[in-house]
Design an enzyme around this catalytic site. Structure first.
Site, short mmCIF file in Angstrom:
data_model
loop_
_atom_site.label_atom_id
_atom_site.label_comp_id
_atom_site.label_asym_id
_atom_site.label_seq_id
_atom_site.Cartn_x
_atom_site.Cartn_y
_atom_site.Cartn_z
N GLY A 15 0.64 -4.90 0.98
CA GLY A 15 -0.60 -4.95 0.18
C GLY A 15 -0.39 -5.61 -1.18
O GLY A 15 -1.35 -6.10 -1.79
N ALA B 43 0.88 -1.16 0.00
CA ALA B 43 0.00 0.00 0.00
C ALA B 43 0.92 1.22 0.00
O ALA B 43 2.07 1.14 0.45
CB ALA B 43 -0.86 -0.02 1.25
N GLU C 255 4.83 -4.92 7.20
CA GLU C 255 4.07 -3.90 7.94
C GLU C 255 4.54 -3.74 9.38
O GLU C 255 4.45 -2.66 9.96
CB GLU C 255 2.56 -4.25 7.93
CG GLU C 255 1.88 -4.11 6.59
CD GLU C 255 1.91 -5.37 5.75
OE1 GLU C 255 2.77 -6.26 5.98
OE2 GLU C 255 1.07 -5.47 4.83
N GLU D 121 -0.55 -9.19 -0.57
CA GLU D 121 -1.97 -9.50 -0.33
C GLU D 121 -2.78 -9.49 -1.63
O GLU D 121 -3.74 -10.25 -1.75
CB GLU D 121 -2.54 -8.47 0.66
CG GLU D 121 -1.94 -8.68 2.05
CD GLU D 121 -2.35 -7.61 3.04
OE1 GLU D 121 -2.13 -6.42 2.77
OE2 GLU D 121 -2.92 -7.97 4.08
N1 COA Z 1 4.59 3.12 -0.64
C1 COA Z 1 4.99 4.30 -1.19
N2 COA Z 1 6.11 4.43 -1.90
C2 COA Z 1 6.89 3.35 -2.05
C3 COA Z 1 6.55 2.10 -1.51
C4 COA Z 1 5.33 2.00 -0.78
N3 COA Z 1 4.92 0.86 -0.24
N4 COA Z 1 7.51 1.21 -1.82
C5 COA Z 1 8.43 1.90 -2.56
N5 COA Z 1 8.05 3.18 -2.69
C6 COA Z 1 8.74 4.26 -3.43
C7 COA Z 1 9.92 4.82 -2.64
O1 COA Z 1 9.48 5.80 -1.72
C8 COA Z 1 10.73 5.41 -3.76
O2 COA Z 1 10.14 6.62 -4.18
P1 COA Z 1 11.05 7.96 -4.34
O3 COA Z 1 12.08 7.59 -5.38
O4 COA Z 1 10.09 8.99 -4.82
O5 COA Z 1 11.65 8.22 -3.02
C9 COA Z 1 10.52 4.41 -4.91
O6 COA Z 1 9.31 3.73 -4.61
C10 COA Z 1 11.63 3.38 -5.02
O7 COA Z 1 11.75 2.73 -3.77
P2 COA Z 1 13.14 2.65 -2.95
O8 COA Z 1 12.82 2.41 -1.52
O9 COA Z 1 13.99 3.82 -3.26
O10 COA Z 1 13.76 1.33 -3.64
P3 COA Z 1 14.82 0.34 -3.00
O11 COA Z 1 15.28 -0.52 -4.13
O12 COA Z 1 15.86 1.08 -2.22
O13 COA Z 1 13.99 -0.53 -1.95
C11 COA Z 1 12.05 -1.78 -1.19
C12 COA Z 1 12.94 -1.37 -2.39
C13 COA Z 1 10.88 -2.57 -1.75
C14 COA Z 1 12.89 -2.67 -0.25
C15 COA Z 1 11.59 -0.52 -0.45
O14 COA Z 1 11.02 0.37 -1.40
C16 COA Z 1 10.54 -0.78 0.60
O15 COA Z 1 10.87 -1.25 1.67
N6 COA Z 1 9.27 -0.43 0.32
C17 COA Z 1 8.19 -0.50 1.28
C18 COA Z 1 7.75 -1.91 1.49
C19 COA Z 1 6.67 -1.99 2.54
O16 COA Z 1 6.88 -1.70 3.71
N7 COA Z 1 5.48 -2.35 2.10
C20 COA Z 1 4.35 -2.52 2.96
C21 COA Z 1 3.53 -1.28 2.97
S1 COA Z 1 2.04 -1.50 3.90
#
Ligand code: COA
Length: 279
Positions: free
Chosen positions: A130, A87, A153, A133
């Site tokens: 999400g 999400a 989460e 999910e």
């Molecule tokens: N919601 C909003 N934005 C997200 C996102 C999410 N769940 N997951 C990734 N993004 C965005 C990042 O903020 C970034 O945007 P920006 O360039 O404008 O700052 C872009 O996507 C790329 O992500 P980034 O974190 O820079 O990539 P990475 O390769 O360093 O890491 C992940 C990849 C997947 C490990 C990391 O993005 C992450 O942990 N995401 C969240 C996962 C999460 O907690 N999901 C559950 C949500 S309920």
């Protein structure tokens, strides 16, 4: 359909000469610069698409995928591939329980889960929170070897809210589900395959072809019978065994009143291909 839309919906006809004929609806979640995170706009688009496919008889199977990462400009960091990285966390800031409950009125996971036709998640990259999910709300999951699954989460001070605690426990078992949900650790595709979270793991370059082959297979069945098949297997999740077996028997018997049962049986005897009517 514009490239700026957050959900691209493409109808792939089974017969290349009949564009609107029976076929596969391929949905691409299109926010690659945010790893296809589900914001409210995407959620609304998924809900609308789910309503449309129920009404559209030419849609036999639904495939859900994430848009591939954009090509990096020189000197820029390249984005990793993602199905859906969760999400959209930016929509959580300052939100209280009343507001988040209201947001769940638009529930994309329920919308996908409740589609009566076969649904396939085609996963290449991150399927987190999400996104994991959304994949769990589909019937079948195919993943590339470079995919990663997880419910992180817990690291946000949250737990899954789109059904993962329940669907994971049923799909991969209580112990593994608890480990995923409490640790927030990511699970590589090979491990996800081993525990039954995904049906097949494939090299990235084969993922689309194998997914389409499976979708074409499902699309070639009687659209009525396949819905009954889905309903019958789903009953195992909600009912005790003896009640579920009775439910199956009722569904099996009811199929004996359909045209498609006569067509299927006759085609077998004639050694011909069945031409289903869906009745
Ligand atoms: N919601 C909003 N934005 C997200 C996102 C999410 N769940 N997951 C990734 N993004 C965005 C990042 O903020 C970034 O945007 P920006 O360039 O404008 O700052 C872009 O996507 C790329 O992500 P980034 O974190 O820079 O990539 P990475 O390769 O360093 O890491 C992940 C990849 C997947 C490990 C990391 O993005 C992450 O942990 N995401 C969240 C996962 C999460 O907690 N999901 C559950 C949500 S309920």
């Amino acid at each position: 359909m514009g490239d700026d839309e957050v959900l691209l919906v493409q109808h792939v006809s089974l017969d290349a000469d009949a564009e609107d004929g029976p076929g596969i609806s391929v949905w691409t979640i299109n926010r690659p610069d945010k790893l296809n995170a589900l914001n409210s706009e995407v959620n609304d688009a998924i809900i609308a698409a789910a309503k449309d496919v129920e009404k559209n008889d030419s849609v036999r199977v639904i495939i859900i995928r994430g848009a591939p990462p954009p090509t990096a400009e020189e000197g820029e960091r390249s984005m990793p591939p993602a199905f859906v990285a969760g999400a959209d966390i930016s929509e959580f800031v300052g939100v209280d329980s009343k507001q988040i409950r209201k947001a769940f009125k638009a529930d994309p996971w329920a919308a996908v889960w409740n589609i009566s036709k076969p649904t396939i998640a085609m996963i290449d990259g991150f399927a987190l929170g999400g996104g994991c999910e959304l994949a769990l709300a589909c019937d079948i999951r195919l993943a590339s070897t470079r995919s990663m699954f997880g419910t992180p989460e817990i690291n946000l001070g949250l737990i899954p809210g789109g059904g993962a605690t329940q669907r994971l426990a049923r799909l991969i078992g209580y112990g593994k589900a608890l480990e995923m949900v409490m640790s927030g650790e990511l699970m590589p595709a090979t491990e996800a395959h081993r525990v039954g979270l995904v049906n097949h793991v494939l090299p990235p370059e084969q993922l689309e072809e194998v997914t389409m082959t499976l979708a074409r297979n499902l699309a070639s069945k009687s659209p009525h019978t396949i819905r009954v098949a889905k309903r019958a297997v789903r009953a195992a999740l909600e009912r005790p065994l003896s009640e579920g077996v009775r439910f199956e028997r009722d569904e099996f018997c009811a199929l004996f009143d359909t045209e498609d049962k006569e067509i299927g049986v006759q085609a077998f005897l004639d050694r011909s291909d069945p031409e289903w009517t869906g009745n």
